[in-house]
Design a protein around this motif. Structure first.
Motif, mmCIF file in Angstrom:
data_model
loop_
_atom_site.group_PDB
_atom_site.id
_atom_site.type_symbol
_atom_site.label_atom_id
_atom_site.label_comp_id
_atom_site.label_asym_id
_atom_site.label_seq_id
_atom_site.Cartn_x
_atom_site.Cartn_y
_atom_site.Cartn_z
ATOM 1 N N ILE A 139 -4.943 40.936 34.630
ATOM 2 C CA ILE A 139 -5.330 39.836 33.868
ATOM 3 C C ILE A 139 -5.922 39.050 34.245
ATOM 4 N N GLY A 140 -5.865 38.357 35.366
ATOM 5 C CA GLY A 140 -6.718 37.300 35.939
ATOM 6 C C GLY A 140 -8.373 37.812 36.214
ATOM 7 N N LYS A 141 -8.377 39.029 36.250
ATOM 8 C CA LYS A 141 -9.931 39.427 36.429
ATOM 9 C C LYS A 141 -10.389 39.977 35.033
ATOM 10 N N SER A 142 -9.759 39.455 34.075
ATOM 11 C CA SER A 142 -10.503 39.885 32.609
ATOM 12 C C SER A 142 -10.458 41.513 32.476
ATOM 13 N N GLU A 143 -9.451 42.040 33.217
ATOM 14 C CA GLU A 143 -9.279 43.492 32.760
ATOM 15 C C GLU A 143 -8.402 43.991 31.897
ATOM 16 N N SER A 144 -7.441 43.042 31.663
ATOM 17 C CA SER A 144 -6.327 43.340 30.909
ATOM 18 C C SER A 144 -5.701 42.227 30.024
ATOM 19 N N ILE A 145 -5.035 42.172 28.934
ATOM 20 C CA ILE A 145 -4.553 41.223 28.392
ATOM 21 C C ILE A 145 -3.166 41.754 28.117
ATOM 22 N N VAL A 146 -2.146 40.788 28.003
ATOM 23 C CA VAL A 146 -0.717 40.926 27.884
ATOM 24 C C VAL A 146 -0.075 40.188 26.866
ATOM 25 N N VAL A 147 0.788 40.641 26.082
ATOM 26 C CA VAL A 147 1.462 39.868 25.000
ATOM 27 C C VAL A 147 3.001 40.136 25.204
ATOM 28 N N TYR A 148 3.729 38.874 25.244
ATOM 29 C CA TYR A 148 5.188 38.972 25.294
ATOM 30 C C TYR A 148 5.600 38.414 23.856
ATOM 31 N N SER A 149 6.711 39.158 22.981
ATOM 32 C CA SER A 149 7.054 38.481 21.969
ATOM 33 C C SER A 149 8.537 38.633 21.696
ATOM 34 N N ILE A 150 9.218 37.677 21.160
ATOM 35 C CA ILE A 150 10.537 37.724 20.981
ATOM 36 C C ILE A 150 10.835 37.421 19.603
ATOM 37 N N CYS A 151 11.748 38.044 19.011
ATOM 38 C CA CYS A 151 12.170 37.623 17.481
ATOM 39 C C CYS A 151 13.511 37.544 17.191
ATOM 40 N N GLN A 152 13.978 36.754 16.347
ATOM 41 C CA GLN A 152 15.225 36.615 15.851
ATOM 42 C C GLN A 152 15.327 37.329 14.309
ATOM 43 N N VAL A 153 16.235 38.037 13.992
ATOM 44 C CA VAL A 153 16.253 38.565 12.601
ATOM 45 C C VAL A 153 17.959 38.484 12.204
ATOM 46 N N LYS A 154 18.093 38.028 11.033
ATOM 47 C CA LYS A 154 19.294 37.751 10.378
ATOM 48 C C LYS A 154 19.536 38.953 9.093
ATOM 49 N N GLU A 155 20.754 39.116 8.864
ATOM 50 C CA GLU A 155 21.416 40.172 7.784
ATOM 51 C C GLU A 155 20.739 39.373 6.699
ATOM 52 N N ILE A 156 20.324 40.096 5.517
ATOM 53 C CA ILE A 156 19.942 39.497 4.273
ATOM 54 C C ILE A 156 21.323 39.416 3.381
ATOM 55 N N THR A 157 21.354 38.057 3.036
ATOM 56 C CA THR A 157 22.735 37.816 2.304
ATOM 57 C C THR A 157 22.412 37.518 1.002
ATOM 58 N N ASN A 158 23.067 38.291 -0.018
ATOM 59 C CA ASN A 158 22.579 37.786 -1.592
ATOM 60 C C ASN A 158 23.568 36.962 -2.132
#
Ligand code: MG
Length: 158
Positions: A139-158
């Motif tokens: 990554i530091g040599k600009s040979e690659s790119i990395v992404v970390y993602s986190i999400c929260q989801v909730k139950e749909i309530t009607n």
């Protein structure tokens, strides 16, 4: 519930760099079977993870010719439909992009708006962090790119 996603792509001269659906001005871009939107790929994996739906490779195998050069926005929209079908909605998504160049700080807000729009969320529920790898490893040599993602989801309530 929460989900986590990680993705890495190689960076090479002459390829385009697409992040969160945005074409980024850059002399190097991602080498990929798809359009190489490493940010959307990590987000897709986070969403799939939150609902126990495996990973992006199971839903879009790179052995399938249909998926060659596939627009990541199409994969994301499929994933959002699956989330909804399972009875869940997104609460928020947080992302860390790790790359050496180009500097993303001037366009972080633009990436945020683009991702928020694609996810159907207000900007405040999407966060984009950018950092370098202090010139270390690929990554530091600009040979690659990395992404970390986190999400929260909730139950749909009607
Ligand atoms: Mg990928």
């Amino acid at each position: 519930m929460v989900g986590f996603g990680y993705d890495l792509h190689r960076l090479v001269e002459g390829e385009s760099l697409i992040l969160g659906g945005l074409n980024i001005e850059s002399s190097i871009g991602t080498l990929a079977h798809s359009d190489g939107d490493v940010l959307l790929h990590a987000i897709i994996d986070a969403i799939l993870g939150s609902i126990g739906e495996g990973d992006i490779g199971e839903h879009f195998p790179d052995t399938d010719i249909k998926n060659k050069n596939i627009d990541s926005k199409i994969m994301l929209s499929y994933t959002l439909n699956l989330l909804k079908a399972k009875g869940f909605e997104l609460v928020n998504v947080d992302n860390t992009i790790v790359l050496e160049k180009p500097k993303l700080s001037p366009i972080k807000e633009e990436i945020r708006s683009s991702v928020a729009q694609l996810l159907g969320l207000p900007n405040k529920r999407v966060n984009i962090k950018a950092t370098t790898n202090e010139k270390q490893d690929s990554i530091g040599k600009s040979e690659s790119i990395v992404v970390y993602s986190i999400c929260q989801v909730k139950e749909i309530t009607n």
